[in-house]
Design a protein around this motif. Structure first.
Motif: not given
Length: 97
Positions: A13-14, A66, A25-26, A70, A10-11, A73-74, A17
């Protein structure tokens, strides 16, 4: 029905969030099992399947996901199994959209 997946990647970016409705997402982690429900309106009326559910994918195939809300977040996951009767735990449970 529900599908269990093992999160492969996972990216970052998650984890960044922090909007109240998207804090879930965290908590995504590589290697965790997640459970995803397929239900209307995401379910195709003709095939009774959700897009991206890994149908006909063996356990070794890497599938992409995805997060809604967001697109940064993928990540990837592998299908573990499909459950005809959903018994997803409260944590790490999601819905196809």
């Amino acid at each position: 029905y529900c599908v269990e997946f093992k999160t492969e990647s996972l990216s970052h970016h998650c984890a960044l969030e922090n909007r109240p409705y998207a804090r879930w997402m965290q908590y995504l982690r590589e290697g965790h099992t997640v459970c995803v429900a397929c239900q209307p309106p995401a379910m195709n009326a003709d095939t009774h399947r959700c897009s991206g559910d890994g149908h006909n994918a063996d356990g070794g195939k890497i599938l992409h996901w995805e997060a809604v809300g967001n697109s940064q977040c993928q990540g990837t996951w592998k299908k573990i199994r499909q459950l005809e009767h959903c018994s997803c735990p409260l944590v790490h449970s999601f819905i196809f959209t």
